[in-house]
Design an enzyme around this catalytic site. Structure first.
Site, PDB file in Angstrom:
ATOM      1  N   LYS A   1      -3.610  -6.734  -8.612  1.00 44.07           N
ATOM      2  CA  LYS A   1      -5.276  -7.709  -7.766  1.00 44.07           C
ATOM      3  C   LYS A   1      -6.043  -6.151  -7.552  1.00 44.07           C
ATOM      4  O   LYS A   1      -5.580  -4.989  -7.830  1.00 44.07           O
ATOM      5  CB  LYS A   1      -4.533  -7.673  -6.368  1.00 44.07           C
ATOM      6  CG  LYS A   1      -5.752  -7.813  -5.099  1.00 44.07           C
ATOM      7  CD  LYS A   1      -5.233  -7.760  -3.677  1.00 44.07           C
ATOM      8  CE  LYS A   1      -5.384  -6.956  -3.311  1.00 44.07           C
ATOM      9  NZ  LYS A   1      -6.585  -5.936  -1.783  1.00 44.07           N
TER      10      LYS A   1
ATOM     11  N   LYS B   1       1.206  -1.495   0.420  1.00 42.36           N
ATOM     12  CA  LYS B   1       0.394  -0.172   0.206  1.00 42.36           C
ATOM     13  C   LYS B   1       0.371   1.431  -0.165  1.00 42.36           C
ATOM     14  O   LYS B   1       0.191   1.816  -0.985  1.00 42.36           O
ATOM     15  CB  LYS B   1      -1.311   0.173   1.097  1.00 42.36           C
ATOM     16  CG  LYS B   1      -2.273  -1.185   1.364  1.00 42.36           C
ATOM     17  CD  LYS B   1      -3.448  -1.246   1.839  1.00 42.36           C
ATOM     18  CE  LYS B   1      -3.817  -2.032   1.982  1.00 42.36           C
ATOM     19  NZ  LYS B   1      -5.549  -2.182   2.770  1.00 42.36           N
TER      20      LYS B   1
ATOM     21  N   LYS C   1      -9.453  -1.290  -4.274  1.00 41.31           N
ATOM     22  CA  LYS C   1     -10.544   0.108  -4.254  1.00 41.31           C
ATOM     23  C   LYS C   1      -9.703   0.830  -3.963  1.00 41.31           C
ATOM     24  O   LYS C   1      -9.655   2.297  -5.023  1.00 41.31           O
ATOM     25  CB  LYS C   1     -11.326   0.104  -2.955  1.00 41.31           C
ATOM     26  CG  LYS C   1     -12.485  -0.613  -3.203  1.00 41.31           C
ATOM     27  CD  LYS C   1     -13.311  -0.333  -2.003  1.00 41.31           C
ATOM     28  CE  LYS C   1     -13.647  -2.102  -1.390  1.00 41.31           C
ATOM     29  NZ  LYS C   1     -13.463  -2.255   0.165  1.00 41.31           N
TER      30      LYS C   1
HETATM   31  P1  ADP Z   1      -9.890  -3.904  -0.861  1.00 36.88           P
HETATM   32  O1  ADP Z   1      -8.520  -4.264  -1.078  1.00 36.88           O
HETATM   33  O2  ADP Z   1     -10.312  -3.903  -2.262  1.00 36.88           O
HETATM   34  O3  ADP Z   1     -10.064  -2.706   0.142  1.00 36.88           O
HETATM   35  P2  ADP Z   1     -10.191  -5.127   1.735  1.00 36.88           P
HETATM   36  O4  ADP Z   1      -9.368  -4.477   2.205  1.00 36.88           O
HETATM   37  O5  ADP Z   1     -11.812  -4.317   2.007  1.00 36.88           O
HETATM   38  O6  ADP Z   1     -10.577  -4.571  -0.214  1.00 36.88           O
HETATM   39  O7  ADP Z   1     -10.913  -6.759   1.316  1.00 36.88           O
HETATM   40  C1  ADP Z   1     -11.677  -7.344   1.928  1.00 36.88           C
HETATM   41  C2  ADP Z   1     -11.681  -8.712   1.446  1.00 36.88           C
HETATM   42  O8  ADP Z   1     -12.007  -8.864   0.062  1.00 36.88           O
HETATM   43  C3  ADP Z   1     -11.462  -9.034   1.897  1.00 36.88           C
HETATM   44  O9  ADP Z   1     -11.434 -10.748   2.773  1.00 36.88           O
HETATM   45  C4  ADP Z   1     -10.049  -9.206   0.805  1.00 36.88           C
HETATM   46  O10 ADP Z   1      -9.098 -10.204   1.232  1.00 36.88           O
HETATM   47  C5  ADP Z   1     -11.328  -9.870  -0.120  1.00 36.88           C
HETATM   48  N1  ADP Z   1     -10.179  -8.861  -1.270  1.00 36.88           N
HETATM   49  C6  ADP Z   1     -10.213  -7.684  -1.475  1.00 36.88           C
HETATM   50  N2  ADP Z   1     -10.014  -7.584  -3.123  1.00 36.88           N
HETATM   51  C7  ADP Z   1      -9.421  -8.680  -3.913  1.00 36.88           C
HETATM   52  C8  ADP Z   1      -9.215  -8.727  -5.097  1.00 36.88           C
HETATM   53  N3  ADP Z   1      -8.866  -8.817  -5.926  1.00 36.88           N
HETATM   54  N4  ADP Z   1      -9.815 -11.090  -5.022  1.00 36.88           N
HETATM   55  C9  ADP Z   1      -9.711 -11.628  -4.106  1.00 36.88           C
HETATM   56  N5  ADP Z   1     -10.362 -11.216  -2.434  1.00 36.88           N
HETATM   57  C10 ADP Z   1     -10.076  -9.916  -2.145  1.00 36.88           C
END
Ligand code: ADP
Length: 318
Positions: free
Chosen positions: A193, A114, A196
């Site tokens: 990946k 990040k 958001k």
């Molecule tokens: P982001 O990375 O979009 O901010 P979050 O950190 O809020 O997402 O993650 C919420 C859930 O979604 C977690 O369990 C995370 O592992 C899963 N997740 C987020 N992005 C992915 C992805 N690209 N593929 C699979 N799982 C994901």
């Protein structure tokens, strides 16, 4: 609930929910909701590590709740609550902070990723795994379904539980991570990946226009027989056998493949979108669910924290 295992998972209200969240984590919770005592937290304190717009954060918190309900979380089976409704979680994170070291937390890959992507290296972002450990451990979670990116954080929660148990006696259950390997990392429209924080998502509740725009922007290259980023997303919605035929018939025709992908995603999300629209009309129903869940989870957390404070010698006068 005797004998039923406890499941805990969560999502940051830091933007629109995307198909990576759905296939990586949300779908597992929906599939497991009959089998486990399930708690699902909308982790708004975590979201503060990347969102500094108060209107946005409060709007996204309600929106995440609606998204989950619309996508199939049954509030009778899953306790869907807002993290900040259980302030004990941040209290516990502080206690954990006094047990683990800076070098240990420096190993967190998500933090490195990040900050490398330009997020400010705040103490909060660095401490993210500790707050997540609190979310998990305070409710005695045994299973934590997440995407692959969160695996290390769940391992850290196990280490933190062990640290506390060693220091103060058996208190926390060691949680197990649960990852659906086939969708462990859903790629975004740029092949990284889907996240958001990277602005490369296909929102789960995208309008048709938004959907078209994002799918048409999926990065393609002409080196292989098929556009891999398009295919990787497409196989979430169609079987590989169906795709084989389609991709064989459209070699080099990226536009046609993307148009089919738009149709397939649209058909998949149409019922979610309809339910989401209904919920948006009835915000008080959603608020009622969250308020009742928050109260229930506060009760559980207070009970746990009484024990934790006592073991650590933390005196309170209430
Ligand atoms: P982001 O990375 O979009 O901010 P979050 O950190 O809020 O997402 O993650 C919420 C859930 O979604 C977690 O369990 C995370 O592992 C899963 N997740 C987020 N992005 C992915 C992805 N690209 N593929 C699979 N799982 C994901």
């Amino acid at each position: 609930m005797s004998g039923t295992k406890i499941l805990v998972s969560g999502i940051q209200p830091s933007g629109q929910l995307h198909i990576g969240n759905y296939f990586g984590a949300m779908k597992q919770v929906i599939e497991l909701q009959d089998k486990y005592e399930s708690y699902f937290s909308i982790v708004n304190y975590h979201a503060l590590t990347s969102v500094r717009d108060k209107e946005q954060l409060s709007k996204d918190t309600m929106s995440a709740a609606m998204d989950y309900l619309a996508a199939g979380i049954d509030p009778k089976k899953v306790t869907l609550f807002v993290q900040a409704d259980v302030p004990h979680v941040t209290e516990l994170a502080w206690i954990f902070n006094t047990l683990i070291t800076v070098p240990y937390l420096s190993r967190a890959v998500a933090y490195k990723d990040k900050t490398a992507q330009g997020l400010e290296a705040t103490v909060g972002l660095f401490d993210y795994p500790v707050l997540m450990a609190s979310d998990i451990l305070i409710f005695d979670a045994e299973i934590v379904p997440v995407g692959a990116d969160q695996k290390q954080h769940v391992e850290m929660a196990r280490d933190i539980a062990q640290k506390f148990n060693q220091a103060y006696g058996e208190t926390f259950t060691l949680p197990q991570v649960r990852i659906q390997e086939s969708v462990a990392t859903v790629p975004g429209i740029d092949g990284r990946k889907m996240s958001k924080s990277y602005g490369n998502t296909i929102p789960l509740f995208a309008s048709r226009d938004e959907l078209s725009k994002q799918v048409m922007s999926i990065v393609t290259d002409s080196s292989g027989a098929r556009p891999e980023h398009v295919y990787a997303i497409h196989k979430l919605f169609k079987s590989e056998a169906e795709l084989q035929e389609l991709y064989d018939a459209n070699v080099g025709n990226y536009k046609a493949l993307k148009e089919t992908l738009i149709e397939d995603i649209d058909a998949f999300i149409a019922p979610f979108r309809a339910r989401r629209d209904e919920l948006a009309e009835d915000e008080s129903y959603v608020k009622k669910i969250l308020a009742a869940s928050g109260e229930k989870m506060r009760g559980k957390a207070e009970k746990k924290m009484k024990d934790v404070r006592k073991k650590a010698g933390i005196v309170t006068t209430y």
